[in-house]
Design a protein around this motif. Structure first.
Motif, mmCIF file in Angstrom:
data_model
loop_
_atom_site.group_PDB
_atom_site.id
_atom_site.type_symbol
_atom_site.label_atom_id
_atom_site.label_comp_id
_atom_site.label_asym_id
_atom_site.label_seq_id
_atom_site.Cartn_x
_atom_site.Cartn_y
_atom_site.Cartn_z
ATOM 1 N N PHE A 28 -28.096 3.054 -29.868
ATOM 2 C CA PHE A 28 -27.545 4.106 -28.736
ATOM 3 C C PHE A 28 -28.466 5.238 -28.762
ATOM 4 C CE2 PHE A 28 -23.812 1.665 -29.825
ATOM 5 C CZ PHE A 28 -23.054 1.534 -28.738
ATOM 6 N N LYS A 29 -29.543 5.154 -27.956
ATOM 7 C CA LYS A 29 -30.668 6.296 -27.925
ATOM 8 C C LYS A 29 -30.527 7.275 -26.724
ATOM 9 C CE LYS A 29 -35.431 7.327 -28.408
ATOM 10 N NZ LYS A 29 -37.012 6.553 -28.643
ATOM 11 N N GLY A 30 -29.956 8.218 -27.029
ATOM 12 C CA GLY A 30 -30.159 9.201 -25.997
ATOM 13 C C GLY A 30 -28.838 8.912 -24.815
ATOM 14 N N GLY B 113 -22.178 -16.712 -34.943
ATOM 15 C CA GLY B 113 -22.868 -16.859 -36.471
ATOM 16 C C GLY B 113 -24.124 -15.793 -36.450
ATOM 17 N N ASN B 114 -23.989 -14.826 -35.559
ATOM 18 C CA ASN B 114 -25.212 -13.782 -35.732
ATOM 19 C C ASN B 114 -24.527 -12.447 -36.305
ATOM 20 O OD1 ASN B 114 -27.302 -15.601 -34.721
ATOM 21 N ND2 ASN B 114 -26.537 -15.193 -32.793
ATOM 22 N N ARG B 115 -25.399 -11.457 -36.463
ATOM 23 C CA ARG B 115 -24.924 -10.442 -36.880
ATOM 24 C C ARG B 115 -25.296 -9.292 -35.907
ATOM 25 N NH1 ARG B 115 -25.566 -7.658 -42.888
ATOM 26 N NH2 ARG B 115 -24.172 -5.787 -42.719
ATOM 27 N N VAL B 116 -24.380 -8.287 -35.704
ATOM 28 C CA VAL B 116 -24.568 -7.350 -34.592
ATOM 29 C C VAL B 116 -24.190 -6.052 -35.550
ATOM 30 C CG1 VAL B 116 -24.037 -6.497 -32.408
ATOM 31 C CG2 VAL B 116 -23.703 -8.947 -32.823
ATOM 32 N N ILE B 117 -25.418 -5.133 -35.278
ATOM 33 C CA ILE B 117 -25.330 -3.729 -35.817
ATOM 34 C C ILE B 117 -25.718 -2.807 -34.917
ATOM 35 C CG2 ILE B 117 -26.518 -2.293 -37.524
ATOM 36 C CD1 ILE B 117 -27.588 -4.919 -39.247
ATOM 37 N N LEU B 118 -24.645 -1.762 -35.231
ATOM 38 C CA LEU B 118 -24.927 -0.649 -34.106
ATOM 39 C C LEU B 118 -25.339 0.609 -34.729
ATOM 40 C CD1 LEU B 118 -21.374 -0.633 -32.494
ATOM 41 C CD2 LEU B 118 -23.269 -2.202 -31.738
ATOM 42 N N SER B 119 -26.292 1.010 -34.156
ATOM 43 C CA SER B 119 -27.135 2.387 -35.015
ATOM 44 C C SER B 119 -27.064 3.401 -33.743
ATOM 45 C CB SER B 119 -28.404 2.141 -35.268
ATOM 46 O OG SER B 119 -29.053 1.863 -34.179
ATOM 47 N N GLY B 120 -27.100 4.566 -34.376
ATOM 48 C CA GLY B 120 -27.442 6.127 -33.530
ATOM 49 C C GLY B 120 -26.080 6.192 -32.757
ATOM 50 N N VAL B 121 -24.924 5.617 -33.578
ATOM 51 C CA VAL B 121 -23.618 6.024 -33.096
ATOM 52 C C VAL B 121 -23.045 7.503 -33.120
ATOM 53 C CG1 VAL B 121 -21.024 5.438 -33.173
ATOM 54 C CG2 VAL B 121 -23.049 3.500 -33.451
ATOM 55 N N THR B 122 -22.960 8.094 -32.122
ATOM 56 C CA THR B 122 -22.556 9.381 -32.188
ATOM 57 C C THR B 122 -20.953 9.486 -32.304
ATOM 58 O OG1 THR B 122 -21.574 9.621 -29.859
ATOM 59 C CG2 THR B 122 -23.965 10.239 -30.184
ATOM 60 N N PRO B 123 -20.461 10.658 -33.049
ATOM 61 C CA PRO B 123 -18.939 10.810 -33.121
ATOM 62 C C PRO B 123 -18.009 10.336 -31.926
ATOM 63 C CG PRO B 123 -20.155 12.809 -34.088
ATOM 64 C CD PRO B 123 -21.286 11.904 -33.330
ATOM 65 N N LYS B 124 -18.538 10.767 -30.829
ATOM 66 C CA LYS B 124 -17.705 10.351 -29.687
ATOM 67 C C LYS B 124 -17.698 9.092 -29.619
ATOM 68 C CE LYS B 124 -17.392 11.398 -24.712
ATOM 69 N NZ LYS B 124 -17.914 11.841 -23.395
ATOM 70 N N ILE B 125 -18.881 8.253 -29.371
ATOM 71 C CA ILE B 125 -18.634 6.879 -29.358
ATOM 72 C C ILE B 125 -17.923 6.191 -30.450
ATOM 73 C CG2 ILE B 125 -20.419 4.937 -29.449
ATOM 74 C CD1 ILE B 125 -22.421 6.607 -27.946
ATOM 75 N N HIS B 126 -18.075 6.690 -31.792
ATOM 76 C CA HIS B 126 -17.459 6.123 -32.940
ATOM 77 C C HIS B 126 -16.055 6.431 -32.739
ATOM 78 C CE1 HIS B 126 -15.895 5.881 -36.958
ATOM 79 N NE2 HIS B 126 -17.174 5.225 -37.177
ATOM 80 N N GLU C 248 -16.946 -1.645 -40.655
ATOM 81 C CA GLU C 248 -17.779 -0.544 -40.686
ATOM 82 C C GLU C 248 -19.226 -0.419 -41.311
ATOM 83 O OE1 GLU C 248 -17.795 3.368 -39.989
ATOM 84 O OE2 GLU C 248 -15.665 2.857 -40.073
ATOM 85 N N GLU C 249 -19.567 -1.509 -42.180
ATOM 86 C CA GLU C 249 -20.605 -1.658 -42.818
ATOM 87 C C GLU C 249 -21.711 -1.655 -41.764
ATOM 88 O OE1 GLU C 249 -18.975 -5.334 -42.692
ATOM 89 O OE2 GLU C 249 -18.184 -3.600 -43.232
ATOM 90 N N ASN C 250 -21.363 -2.202 -40.590
ATOM 91 C CA ASN C 250 -22.326 -2.638 -39.613
ATOM 92 C C ASN C 250 -22.465 -1.410 -38.419
ATOM 93 O OD1 ASN C 250 -23.044 -5.044 -40.099
ATOM 94 N ND2 ASN C 250 -21.150 -5.851 -39.735
ATOM 95 N N ILE C 251 -21.878 -0.264 -38.881
ATOM 96 C CA ILE C 251 -21.786 0.912 -37.983
ATOM 97 C C ILE C 251 -22.884 2.084 -38.745
ATOM 98 C CG2 ILE C 251 -20.603 2.886 -36.719
ATOM 99 C CD1 ILE C 251 -19.909 0.104 -35.793
ATOM 100 N N PHE C 252 -23.936 2.505 -37.899
ATOM 101 C CA PHE C 252 -24.625 3.442 -38.699
ATOM 102 C C PHE C 252 -24.762 4.640 -37.596
ATOM 103 C CE2 PHE C 252 -26.029 -0.391 -40.672
ATOM 104 C CZ PHE C 252 -26.172 0.024 -41.763
ATOM 105 N N THR C 253 -24.061 5.892 -38.210
ATOM 106 C CA THR C 253 -24.029 6.953 -37.445
ATOM 107 C C THR C 253 -25.297 7.821 -37.026
ATOM 108 O OG1 THR C 253 -23.426 8.175 -39.214
ATOM 109 C CG2 THR C 253 -21.431 7.155 -37.764
ATOM 110 N N GLN C 254 -25.234 8.615 -35.912
ATOM 111 C CA GLN C 254 -26.488 9.358 -35.607
ATOM 112 C C GLN C 254 -26.661 10.394 -36.779
ATOM 113 O OE1 GLN C 254 -25.936 12.278 -32.457
ATOM 114 N NE2 GLN C 254 -27.450 11.258 -31.236
#
Length: 573
Positions: free
Chosen positions: A482-484, A507-520, A534-540
């Motif tokens: 999630f960029k900008g 069977g694939n892995r999906v990772i989310l990055s740049g997650v803002t508090p609002k999106i979280h 939660e291990e696949n969520i990387f906050t901004q």
């Protein structure tokens, strides 16, 4: 709370520097010289006796300056507003309650403006784009010129209401009856105005043209040639008036008063901000709304037509050294003095000369530089401008031009905003050890970065779903970044959730990055975080690329743990 916040003229008087009086008086004298013929000409555009233009120039100028936000905005009759007035009042022409209804329109315009200012709705003018205003003003200029052609030629039109195009057609059908004396005076007035501009822009060309025309009429008794004159103007202060507060009239004028109120506010705020950009004065749009509202409501009880800020007169106030809002108050007082002592001479003003003044004003309304700038700079703005301008010229009602312009602006904006910002990237290790990202072409890498940008909402959900589907391939890890992302709603999040479910089902892995508090928080409420882990969520994070870097490191770790035959080495961070 200080009374000066609600009545700005009070603070001006309290803190007034006597040294500024000379500058304010000189500016006021110059503006009054221009306002006299302008206000009379604009009253003709509105379809009423020039006297009502003068009344408006007195009352609206004083009240607008006293209660508005700008030190330099000159309130009073304006060409665009008067053209709108003529359009809405045409059906009442010849009726006994015409003027009572006209003053009701003035009051309703002011009441709407005052209410908008009281409820702090000043930001609403931002939704009428610059292209709409340029297009409407240009179209109005053309309409005004077309409507004055018969006065310039001295041609008598058939009885009954005619549109501007109808007036032009009637003029050409009766071109043989042109009054050459009237045409000569009109062209003479135009020539004087243009000559004065060439000699010195500060010369009051319009007023001089009118004065010279009056002298010619009196010296050579030109009335005997069938000239139509401005008529008698009462030698008095603006008389008291009572609007026609009937329910039927209020209902009939509701739509028109809203359009005039909004156009007037857009004009006033735009002019105030344009001058404030040079003076560095802080403009309060809400206070300007209130000031315009009080001016028009007060004017309704003193025989005034609705008005707004005049760019010409405001610019003259600034250019001639006006320092405070007192300059505007002095303009109204000077015009009142002229009305009391010099009104008898107004009956010698030929309509053809006023038409000449209006023709010059109409030409100046077509801002050639602004037109070229809009047409060359942006396709969407060019479309909005042309739609507004041609609708102004050809539509039966002027408000339709504003509606068409705003609607076109919104449709084009929605069309563009309906495109989701999605880029599919592959992380590639550079020779210096840093990782760089490249657009994916051809074979899919083991790790695909899907970068989401801009506004993601229901309008762009369909495009988002299509692009996410195209981005899905043979990758083992999908890093959704999630960029900008400035806006995101539940519809867009449901599309992203469907993509996550598809990837996990395969069977694939999906990772989310740049997650803002609002999106979280939104993902949490939708139970997406519980599903994906939660291990696949990387906050901004504040550090640039920190979230993406950690997410990519996690993706590499997953790739190492999966056995497959493609010869790729994990990306080094």
């Amino acid at each position: 709370m200080s009374i000066g916040k609600f009545i700005p003229i009070v603070d001006t008087i309290r803190t007034y520097d006597k040294k500024d009086l000379r500058f304010d008086f000189i500016a006021a004298m110059t503006v009054a010289v221009v306002a006299l013929p302008q206000s009379m000409a604009y009253a003709m555009i509105a379809g009423v006796n020039p006297a009502y233009g003068l009344y408006s120039a007195i009352v609206l100028t004083i009240l607008g300056s006293a209660f508005g936000s700008s030190n330099h905005l000159a309130t009073g009759p304006t060409n665009a507003i008067c053209l709108l007035i003529a359009s809405y009042m045409a059906i009442y022409a010849g009726q006994g309650d015409f003027f009572a209804t006209l003053f009701l329109l003035t009051f309703m315009v002011g009441a709407i403006q005052f209410i908008m200012g009281t409820f702090r709705l000043g930001s609403l003018v931002n939704y009428v784009s610059h292209a709409v205003i340029v297009g409407f003003t240009a179209g109005a200029g053309i309409i005004i010129a077309m409507g004055q052609l018969n006065n310039l030629l001295g041609v008598k039109l058939p009885d009954g209401h005619l549109s501007s195009i109808g007036k032009v057609i009637a003029c050409f059908e009766n071109i043989g009856t042109t009054n050459l004396v009237a045409l000569g005076l009109g062209l003479f007035t135009i020539a004087v105005i243009l000559l004065c501009r060439r000699i010195n822009k500060n010369l009051p060309g319009a007023l001089l043209g009118i004065i010279f025309s009056v002298m010619l009429v009196m010296l050579f008794d030109l009335e005997k040639y069938g000239l139509k004159m401005a008529g008698d103007i009462p030698q008095a202060i603006p008389p008291l008036s009572m609007p026609n507060f009937s329910l039927s009239a209020i209902t009939d004028l509701a739509s028109g008063s809203i359009v005039i109120a909004i156009i007037g506010l857009v004009e006033a705020v735009a002019i105030s901000k344009a001058i404030a950009s040079r003076t560095l004065q802080k403009i309060d749009p809400n206070q300007e709304f209130i000031g315009q509202g009080i001016a028009n409501m007060g004017g309704a009880f003193l025989s005034s037509i609705a008005g707004s800020g005049s760019f010409t007169r405001s610019a003259i106030t600034y250019q001639n050294g006006g320092k405070t809002r007192l300059a505007g108050v002095l303009v109204g007082i000077i015009i009142l003095i002229v009305l009391i002592f010099f009104a008898p001479y107004a009956k010698y003003i030929p309509n053809a000369s006023l038409a000449g003044v209006i023709m010059v004003v109409a030409y100046s309304m077509v801002d050639k530089k602004a037109l070229v700038k809009v047409l060359k700079t942006n396709f969407n703005d060019a479309v909005v401008l042309l739609v507004t301008m041609f609708t102004t010229i050809f539509a039966p009602h002027l408000e339709q031009a504003i509606y068409a312009g705003v609607a076109t602006s919104l449709l084009l904006y929605l069309k563009d905003s309906g495109v989701a910002g999605v880029r599919t990237l592959a992380p590639i290790q550079a020779t210096d050890g840093r990782f760089v990202e490249q657009e994916i072409n051809g074979e899919r890498p083991s790790i695909a970065i899907i970068q989401l940008e801009g506004s993601l909402y229901f309008g762009s959900a369909s495009d988002l779903e299509k692009k996410l589907s195209e981005a899905y391939g043979e990758s083992k890890v999908y890093l959704v970044r999630f960029k900008g992302v400035s806006v995101i709603d539940i519809t867009a999040l449901e599309v992203i959730e469907a993509f996550i479910n598809r990837g996990m089902a395969d069977g694939n892995r999906v990772i989310l990055s740049g997650v803002t508090p609002k999106i979280h928080r939104m993902l949490e409420r939708m139970h997406v975080i519980k599903h994906i882990g939660e291990e696949n969520i990387f906050t901004q994070e504040d550090e640039v690329f920190a979230s993406s870097g950690k997410a990519l490191e996690e993706a590499n770790s997953f790739v190492r743990s999966v056995s497959y035959s493609v010869k790729e080495r994990p990306i080094q961070i």
